[in-house]
Design a protein around this motif. Sequence first.
Motif, PDB file in Angstrom:
ATOM      1  N   GLN A  97       8.791  -4.415  11.357  1.00 41.15           N
ATOM      2  CA  GLN A  97       8.901  -3.879  12.338  1.00 41.15           C
ATOM      3  C   GLN A  97       8.345  -3.767  13.301  1.00 41.15           C
ATOM      4  O   GLN A  97       8.526  -3.489  14.469  1.00 41.15           O
ATOM      5  N   SER A  98       6.736  -4.495  12.712  1.00 38.14           N
ATOM      6  CA  SER A  98       6.099  -4.231  14.670  1.00 38.14           C
ATOM      7  C   SER A  98       6.667  -5.553  15.157  1.00 38.14           C
ATOM      8  O   SER A  98       6.085  -6.280  16.272  1.00 38.14           O
TER       9      SER A  98
ATOM     10  N   GLU B  98       8.716  -7.514  17.335  1.00 37.92           N
ATOM     11  CA  GLU B  98       9.153  -6.504  18.486  1.00 37.92           C
ATOM     12  C   GLU B  98      10.133  -7.295  19.195  1.00 37.92           C
ATOM     13  O   GLU B  98      11.134  -7.423  19.390  1.00 37.92           O
ATOM     14  N   GLU B  99       9.336  -8.367  19.973  1.00 38.30           N
ATOM     15  CA  GLU B  99       9.794  -9.041  20.779  1.00 38.30           C
ATOM     16  C   GLU B  99      10.009 -10.424  19.871  1.00 38.30           C
ATOM     17  O   GLU B  99       9.759 -10.527  18.545  1.00 38.30           O
TER      18      GLU B  99
ATOM     19  N   PRO C 199      15.063 -10.398  18.302  1.00 35.97           N
ATOM     20  CA  PRO C 199      15.110  -9.007  18.110  1.00 35.97           C
ATOM     21  C   PRO C 199      16.714  -8.277  18.889  1.00 35.97           C
ATOM     22  O   PRO C 199      17.485  -7.869  18.413  1.00 35.97           O
ATOM     23  N   ASP C 200      16.497  -8.925  20.037  1.00 34.55           N
ATOM     24  CA  ASP C 200      16.730  -8.012  21.518  1.00 34.55           C
ATOM     25  C   ASP C 200      18.053  -8.146  21.191  1.00 34.55           C
ATOM     26  O   ASP C 200      18.850  -7.248  21.195  1.00 34.55           O
TER      27      ASP C 200
ATOM     28  N   ARG D 198      19.587  -9.315  17.964  1.00 34.85           N
ATOM     29  CA  ARG D 198      20.565  -9.840  17.098  1.00 34.85           C
ATOM     30  C   ARG D 198      20.309 -11.149  16.236  1.00 34.85           C
ATOM     31  O   ARG D 198      21.473 -11.425  15.297  1.00 34.85           O
TER      32      ARG D 198
ATOM     33  N   ARG E  70      15.801  -8.364  11.023  1.00 33.70           N
ATOM     34  CA  ARG E  70      14.245  -9.388  11.368  1.00 33.70           C
ATOM     35  C   ARG E  70      13.579  -9.867  10.083  1.00 33.70           C
ATOM     36  O   ARG E  70      12.820  -9.710   9.059  1.00 33.70           O
TER      37      ARG E  70
ATOM     38  N   THR F  65       0.892  -7.124  12.242  1.00 41.53           N
ATOM     39  CA  THR F  65       1.858  -8.012  12.201  1.00 41.53           C
ATOM     40  C   THR F  65       0.741  -8.975  11.699  1.00 41.53           C
ATOM     41  O   THR F  65      -0.733  -9.339  12.203  1.00 41.53           O
TER      42      THR F  65
ATOM     43  N   THR G  94       4.559 -14.880  19.042  1.00 34.38           N
ATOM     44  CA  THR G  94       5.613 -14.074  20.075  1.00 34.38           C
ATOM     45  C   THR G  94       6.256 -14.561  21.290  1.00 34.38           C
ATOM     46  O   THR G  94       4.720 -15.367  22.584  1.00 34.38           O
TER      47      THR G  94
END
Length: 248
Positions: free
Chosen positions: A55-56, A58-59, A86-87, A89, A136, A198, A225
Amino acid sequence: MRDVALVALLVLGLLAGCAGEPTTDAPDPESVDYPDGFGQEGITDTETASETHRQSLEEPYRVAFRLRQIDARGAVTTTGNVSVRPDDRRYHVEVDQRAATETQGYERYHVDGAVYVRTSSAQESEYERRNESFSRPVYADRETFVTMLADLSLNATEVRVENGTELVVYRVTNVSSPRIGSTTEAANGTVLVDTGGTIRSMNVSFTRTSQGIDRETTFRYDVTTEADVEIERPGWTDLAETGDSAQE
């Protein structure tokens, strides 16, 4: 072809690589506010730690790993690369396994609620398409990732600050022996986890003896990231639409 996916996925979850100059302005490991699933003595709950890590992310991010195993039968090297956005998918996973006499490959591409899979050997490639919700990937198999986390015995020895990010440095004290009759020795390495949960890096080596065979294992895994991660649709996905196979 299931073997290459299995061997590659058995090492999931071991993550490595953080760049930047460390500073001395960091708290003591005893005073860190550890993320869910982590503590000073390592991973307190593997399911929770796995979910916190996933879940961490996100980028957009990239993962790269290299596993090398050596025993009396020779050496096997497995490398992998993962790109995830993730933005929108999307993700792309590539795994390559090389031994003295054989090379195998495994590839996954996810977009628009569908996953495309290619498995390949020196002689043939097989393709598949199926509907699948986006999740993810910390690699591609969450269950194996959790299992690998559970095998590690860790201890937090210091906290670093790199590029403004606090990183807990865990030392590997042991790698458990999951099979009856197997033993593990000479385990060492480091795991870096940021305070957001992370797992930024892992670099591990150990020797495991099973059924009288010694196997030396080294593993390095990196996650970074990057805002500009680009993922292009592989050309072979057209073959996956029909489930074709092709001679190499």
